[in-house]
Design a protein around this motif. Structure first.
Motif, PDB file in Angstrom:
ATOM      1  N   LYS A 291      36.190  57.371  37.286  1.00  0.00           N
ATOM      2  CA  LYS A 291      36.985  56.857  36.160  1.00  0.00           C
ATOM      3  C   LYS A 291      36.880  55.339  36.060  1.00  0.00           C
ATOM      4  N   ASP A 292      37.334  54.793  34.919  1.00  0.00           N
ATOM      5  CA  ASP A 292      37.317  53.336  34.756  1.00  0.00           C
ATOM      6  C   ASP A 292      38.731  52.776  34.656  1.00  0.00           C
ATOM      7  N   CYS A 293      38.830  51.507  34.321  1.00  0.00           N
ATOM      8  CA  CYS A 293      40.149  50.852  34.319  1.00  0.00           C
ATOM      9  C   CYS A 293      40.744  50.686  32.927  1.00  0.00           C
ATOM     10  N   GLY A 294      40.223  51.391  31.955  1.00  0.00           N
ATOM     11  CA  GLY A 294      40.811  51.359  30.614  1.00  0.00           C
ATOM     12  C   GLY A 294      40.871  49.961  30.046  1.00  0.00           C
ATOM     13  N   LYS A 295      42.060  49.536  29.657  1.00  0.00           N
ATOM     14  CA  LYS A 295      42.220  48.235  28.992  1.00  0.00           C
ATOM     15  C   LYS A 295      42.551  47.104  29.948  1.00  0.00           C
ATOM     16  N   MET A 296      42.482  47.364  31.233  1.00  0.00           N
ATOM     17  CA  MET A 296      42.841  46.345  32.229  1.00  0.00           C
ATOM     18  C   MET A 296      41.961  45.109  32.071  1.00  0.00           C
ATOM     19  N   GLU A 297      42.589  43.955  32.035  1.00  0.00           N
ATOM     20  CA  GLU A 297      41.857  42.695  31.949  1.00  0.00           C
ATOM     21  C   GLU A 297      41.915  41.905  33.251  1.00  0.00           C
ATOM     22  N   THR A 298      43.107  41.861  33.841  1.00  0.00           N
ATOM     23  CA  THR A 298      43.245  41.111  35.093  1.00  0.00           C
ATOM     24  C   THR A 298      44.111  41.887  36.075  1.00  0.00           C
ATOM     25  N   VAL A 299      43.827  41.658  37.348  1.00  0.00           N
ATOM     26  CA  VAL A 299      44.699  42.173  38.388  1.00  0.00           C
ATOM     27  C   VAL A 299      45.000  41.014  39.329  1.00  0.00           C
ATOM     28  N   THR A 300      46.268  40.846  39.637  1.00  0.00           N
ATOM     29  CA  THR A 300      46.658  39.793  40.565  1.00  0.00           C
ATOM     30  C   THR A 300      46.852  40.419  41.936  1.00  0.00           C
ATOM     31  N   ILE A 301      46.172  39.846  42.927  1.00  0.00           N
ATOM     32  CA  ILE A 301      46.230  40.391  44.286  1.00  0.00           C
ATOM     33  C   ILE A 301      46.726  39.311  45.225  1.00  0.00           C
ATOM     34  N   TYR A 318      34.187  47.079  37.243  1.00  0.00           N
ATOM     35  CA  TYR A 318      35.162  47.517  36.245  1.00  0.00           C
ATOM     36  C   TYR A 318      35.505  46.460  35.197  1.00  0.00           C
ATOM     37  N   GLY A 319      34.885  45.280  35.322  1.00  0.00           N
ATOM     38  CA  GLY A 319      35.139  44.238  34.317  1.00  0.00           C
ATOM     39  C   GLY A 319      36.568  43.727  34.313  1.00  0.00           C
ATOM     40  N   VAL A 320      37.230  43.830  35.453  1.00  0.00           N
ATOM     41  CA  VAL A 320      38.612  43.362  35.557  1.00  0.00           C
ATOM     42  C   VAL A 320      38.635  42.076  36.385  1.00  0.00           C
ATOM     43  N   ARG A 321      39.102  41.006  35.805  1.00  0.00           N
ATOM     44  CA  ARG A 321      39.151  39.721  36.505  1.00  0.00           C
ATOM     45  C   ARG A 321      40.225  39.763  37.597  1.00  0.00           C
ATOM     46  N   VAL A 322      39.878  39.291  38.792  1.00  0.00           N
ATOM     47  CA  VAL A 322      40.847  39.254  39.893  1.00  0.00           C
ATOM     48  C   VAL A 322      41.446  37.854  40.032  1.00  0.00           C
ATOM     49  N   ASN A 323      42.766  37.793  40.011  1.00  0.00           N
ATOM     50  CA  ASN A 323      43.496  36.582  40.380  1.00  0.00           C
ATOM     51  C   ASN A 323      43.939  36.731  41.818  1.00  0.00           C
ATOM     52  N   HIS A 324      43.278  36.033  42.713  1.00  0.00           N
ATOM     53  CA  HIS A 324      43.725  36.080  44.101  1.00  0.00           C
ATOM     54  C   HIS A 324      44.820  35.038  44.247  1.00  0.00           C
ATOM     55  N   ALA A 325      45.991  35.480  44.671  1.00  0.00           N
ATOM     56  CA  ALA A 325      47.147  34.581  44.692  1.00  0.00           C
ATOM     57  C   ALA A 325      47.750  34.488  46.082  1.00  0.00           C
ATOM     58  N   TRP A 326      48.321  33.371  46.364  1.00  0.00           N
ATOM     59  CA  TRP A 326      49.058  33.191  47.608  1.00  0.00           C
ATOM     60  C   TRP A 326      50.492  32.792  47.291  1.00  0.00           C
ATOM     61  N   GLY A 327      51.392  33.320  48.084  1.00  0.00           N
ATOM     62  CA  GLY A 327      52.780  32.916  47.929  1.00  0.00           C
ATOM     63  C   GLY A 327      53.607  33.554  49.013  1.00  0.00           C
ATOM     64  N   MET A 328      54.854  33.248  49.010  1.00  0.00           N
ATOM     65  CA  MET A 328      55.743  33.824  50.005  1.00  0.00           C
ATOM     66  C   MET A 328      57.138  33.920  49.405  1.00  0.00           C
ATOM     67  N   THR A 329      57.963  34.726  50.039  1.00  0.00           N
ATOM     68  CA  THR A 329      59.328  34.881  49.553  1.00  0.00           C
ATOM     69  C   THR A 329      59.970  33.508  49.360  1.00  0.00           C
ATOM     70  N   GLU A 330      59.666  32.598  50.242  1.00  0.00           N
ATOM     71  CA  GLU A 330      60.260  31.253  50.191  1.00  0.00           C
ATOM     72  C   GLU A 330      59.759  30.421  49.014  1.00  0.00           C
ATOM     73  N   THR A 331      58.700  30.882  48.329  1.00  0.00           N
ATOM     74  CA  THR A 331      58.170  30.099  47.201  1.00  0.00           C
ATOM     75  C   THR A 331      58.268  30.866  45.879  1.00  0.00           C
ATOM     76  N   SER A 332      59.086  31.880  45.852  1.00  0.00           N
ATOM     77  CA  SER A 332      59.549  32.577  44.619  1.00  0.00           C
ATOM     78  C   SER A 332      58.661  33.597  43.925  1.00  0.00           C
ATOM     79  N   PRO A 333      57.432  33.907  44.247  1.00  0.00           N
ATOM     80  CA  PRO A 333      56.587  33.416  45.323  1.00  0.00           C
ATOM     81  C   PRO A 333      55.370  32.606  44.873  1.00  0.00           C
ATOM     82  N   LEU A 334      55.169  32.346  43.575  1.00  0.00           N
ATOM     83  CA  LEU A 334      53.877  31.767  43.170  1.00  0.00           C
ATOM     84  C   LEU A 334      53.613  30.374  43.735  1.00  0.00           C
TER      85      LEU A 334
END
Ligand SMILES: Nc1ncnc2c1ncn2[C@@H]1O[C@H](COP(=O)(O)OP(=O)(O)OP(=O)(O)O)[C@@H](O)[C@H]1O
Ligand SMILES: Nc1ncnc2c1ncn2[C@@H]1O[C@H](COP(=O)(O)OP(=O)(O)OP(=O)(O)O)[C@@H](O)[C@H]1O
Ligand SMILES: [Mg+2]
Ligand SMILES: [Mg+2]
Lengths: 541, 541
Positions: A291-301, A318-334
């Motif tokens: 299967k594919d990812c339908g209308k998915m454009e981005t996934v934040t990981i 799958y043509g889905v852009r990945v946003n690799h993110a870092w954060g923590m509970t202490e930073t709300s988290p972004l």
């Protein structure tokens, strides 16, 4: 001299008012723990959140009181977020995956007055209820027809409570620094610690989350926040989705790839966010089913490191852009996110992927600095690792109920992560400070070793911890869960790793286990591992 | 109970610090009033802004002092924005297109201590300098080699001042409500009024401007803010470009389509913003030359209504999405913007164009309400017009130096615009309250009549004002500038308009003129027109 602009306090209820007025018919969809589905819109969410606030008020909840939730991502959970915080109480989202003792500790520490829980968690709470010293009222998040038989004293039915209210209610206006919500860290390195967000911090974090370089949620987005609402402020998505007027799809208790994929296709999901474990399962499912990812454009990981193969698969297959993110509970988290900047725009696809494996560049509003043990700033050269320090309006000042600041000189907060920042401005987590192995005064990154080790075809999961060594203080021990039916020897691993890491980093021993301990948010619990291997004796050369 | 998050004041210097650290080599380009071009980057902008702050400090400028600029969009103007505001003084951007008497009025009213001006404006200021009662220091924005001979007393050279500073400087930290910048309204309806922005209001407005549903500026954007820095806070772009790390292209004194187009192509502009007049010229130029828009993705148009044909041309012919925006100096200025929401997503292209001709939906943070004269809320039905009222953290509270609030009940600010809001949430300006024609107690929209009239092939420009009528109080008078060598009669116009507006709206008379009066921001000055025609007698039936 002061400016002469309006005093308009930054309150999270403004998001809901905005959505109710400007996006009244935009859908909010929810799967239900009692089975079935529910679909309404922002007008409905606003209406029921107000009723929830009225009901809580009637039960005696007042400004500053903590209202705990033990719930999946559902529309009712959303109503409590807005209802409790909007009225001036504090929404405390509790992680049901914690050990019972941790739950008791957290609920008592927070002094929760009301506990609102999904039927899923009734048995769990029944077992510990006698130890909960502050909870005065249990509310079960179902209609009368699904109310369970329960030993919880005087448990009320959520839908009945709401049905008794009129919904004619204006959100009160108060100081934007008022406490809004409470979330404990996931307890990877010790006992969970409470982070008390203010309306102001949540509001600012939300505006930032709407920017194109972070989550980029717009009115046309259809978002599935797989990340649980009880984990790190749900990455702020309950707020940002509302503020943007995005369609919100809530997966309830379901985290299996099949259900998530069904929602992705049927609801037309364009963006979603979760920890790598979830996406590992999803990719396997996609491969197995074709299967594919339908209308998915981005996934934040985020939450832990997204492996290179995962990023590549989403983007290339799958043509889905990945946003690799870092954060923590202490930073709300972004804290940081890997959107492209001009410095990397001209790189080759492979080089771009290298950059995406890092944890991203600091978002506007979060200042970052890499410092040594003495607080000296280290260069942003892509090589020098040090303590990752952050500062900003949605970064913690002190832990809940603590009167001592959690900050160091110049208000820097030590994240407990060890990181470097490269010449393009991208930050890379190289370790957690507690997990760093100190061999003869030099640091060895356990994460680098683990990443190198999991690349071996026979290795399913790998962890590296430091164990006592008489000469070097600490030396790395490699702990491996082999793939089903496979095995691997220490010599093979040494051979395999030898061209991937510095020679003196090579683990002194390799141990095979059937399972690694994980924390409530799916991270490998080094704490437990260190406990398990505390008497381990390295075979001395 | 208060949250326990950091107290990190929202100061505009944070944008510059962020860009200098995270996007140091991202370009900032400027055309120069003395001729030639200049190119550096955010590291350079940061460095020189700090030197500018140091130089101002050395000249005795201190917290709260007003520093006036009379300057085009240049890198030096940017340095003053950050330099003066960053150090705690107030950057007062003065519109050089105002009449000399208005200039004297504004500079004295603001009590500007320093006036920093491009060489272009030296003759203008020399003529009025003797009337400026508070200016202690003139600084001319050039290097020594371009310093003009001037009668301005003790005029200093900007580049020399900067060269004398070291640039080792940390931005001071102060209360976020501190006054940051000052901008007067454009004087369309009367004398310009001062709006005193705070650091907080500018900061919040900037975060909002970064969202995908508003300006959507990212680190990959290349932005040409054609809108002058002295007009309505430059739509906040000097801040948002910096906060995002976008490449910033400043057109200096050049507003001709040829230069703008050259920049568009050569610098790879992806987004830009200005009033319709500018884009009218650009479209003519594009048609005449057969050129295209290069990498342009979006253009934001506001300040007055963007005609349907303009929106269609950009989108259909050049593939550039138009953001039709509404705002005012009093709203920092972003109030509404026409990005798509889910409610209009399914409409036909023609219907979408209808929606885009409206002034957009209210951005998150600006509350909107349509009210009658008594303050009653009117329905959002796409039909009922009323006073457009707004509220929000970047909306004015009181005018500069005024101690009386500019707000009505419940903190609503009356924009002076007459508008409706449709069922999709899009707002449409139907008139300015001072321009509305009241015929027999009913309102006639001068804007609707004007829009209908300009569609006539022989009409170049049209204005409608109300003139005295013994029976109906006021009746519409149509004032027309015909196309070169063309003419039109009242009967022809009546015939032409009769199937476009209600019968009782049809103007009672038509007057041909060679020119219409315009204000400093290019709007038709109804004030002057009403003055000119105050003794006009309608031909009574
Ligand atoms: N993209 C990522 N890559 C690697 N690690 C990450 C990433 N995102 C988050 N982390 C890790 O997760 C941590 C934040 O997790 P969270 O706030 O949920 O609690 P925790 O740190 O796991 O628990 P505790 O603080 O109680 O030990 C970060 O400090 C970092 O170590
Ligand atoms: N997209 C738009 N369509 C129609 N009118 C607009 C649009 N954008 C702005 N305007 C008009 O511009 C006004 C704001 O302009 P600005 O703040 O520059 O000063 P002004 O109102 O022209 O001057 P003054 O208030 O001194 O008379 C709005 O109140 C509105 O009337
Ligand atoms: Mg932690
Ligand atoms: Mg005005």
């Amino acid at each position: 001299m002061f400016g002469q602009m309006q005093n308009w306090p930054l309150l999270v209820s403004k998001f809901l008012d905005h959505a109710a007025i400007n996006h009244p018919s935009r859908e909010v969809f929810s799967m239900l723990p009692e089975g079935g589905e529910f679909r309404y819109n922002y007008a409905g969410l606003s209406d029921r959140s107000k009723k929830c606030a009225q009901a809580l008020g009637r039960l005696g909840v007042t400004l500053g009181d903590r209202v705990a939730t033990l719930a999946w991502n559902t529309h009712r959970h959303m109503e409590i977020w807005y209802g409790a915080s909007g009225m001036g109480a504090v929404t405390h989202t509790v992680n049901p995956r914690l050990f019972p003792e941790q739950l008791v500790y957290i609920l008592n520490h927070a002094e929760d007055k009301v506990l609102m829980l999904d039927i899923t968690f009734v048995p769990l709470i029944e077992k510990i209820a006698e130890h909960l010293t502050t909870v005065k009222q249990y509310i079960i998040l179902v209609g009368r027809d699904h109310m369970p038989d329960t030993s919880l004293p005087n448990a009320l039915c959520y839908e009945e409570l709401l049905a008794a209210e009129g919904g004619t209610y204006e959100w009160p206006v108060f100081d934007e620094n008022t406490a809004c919500s409470l979330c404990y860290t996931s307890g990877t390195t010790g006992n969970p610690k409470g982070v008390l967000y203010s309306h102001r911090s949540n509001f600012l974090h939300t505006l930032l989350a709407l920017s194109g370089d972070t989550l980029g949620i717009t009115a046309l987005s259809v978002i599935l926040p797989v990340v649980p609402m009880f984990h790190a402020n749900a990455w702020g998505i309950p707020y940002s989705a509302t503020a943007a007027g995005a369609k919100l799809v809530l997966n309830g208790p379901h985290h299996d790839p099949e259900t998530l994929h069904m929602l992705m296709i049927r609801e037309g999901i364009t963006t979603t966010a979760a920890v790598p474990t979830i996406w590992m399962g999803m990719l396997k499912y996609l491969t197995a089913t074709g299967k594919d990812c339908g209308k998915m454009e981005t996934v934040t990981i985020g939450g832990s490191a997204a492996p290179r193969s995962m990023i590549a698969a989403f983007q290339e297959r799958y043509g889905v852009r990945v946003n690799h993110a870092w954060g923590m509970t202490e930073t709300s988290p972004l804290g940081s996110l890997g959107s492209e900047n001009a410095a990397v725009q001209g790189l080759t696809p492979e080089q771009k992927l290298d950059v995406q494996c890092k944890q991203g560049r600091s978002v506007m509003g979060v200042e970052m600095s890499i410092q040594d043990e003495e607080g000296n700033k280290l260069p942003r050269d892509g090589k020098t690792s040090g303590r990752l320090m952050v500062r900003g309006p949605w970064v913690i000042d002190s832990y809940f109920k603590s009167e001592t600041s959690a900050l160091e000189a110049d208000n820097w907060f030590d994240t407990g992560d060890v990181a470097l920042i490269d010449e393009y401005g991208y930050m890379q987590i190289t370790d957690r400070s507690k997990d760093v192995i100190k061999s003869g005064g030099e640091w060895i990154s356990s994460i680098d070793l683990e990443n190198a080790a999991v690349a071996h075809p026979n290795v399913l999961e790998a962890a590296v911890i430091g164990v006592f060594h008489p000469k070097w203080d600490e030396r790395p021990l490699l702990i491996i869960v082999p793939e089903a039916g496979k095995s691997v020897t220490h010599e093979e691993m040494t051979e395999f790793l030898s061209d991937k890491v510095a020679k003196w980093w090579l683990p002194d021993a390799t141990v095979l286990v059937t399972e690694l301990p994980h924390t409530a948010t799916g991270k490998i619990s080094k704490l437990t591992l260190r406990e398990q291997f505390k008497d381990y004796k390295l075979p001395l050369a």
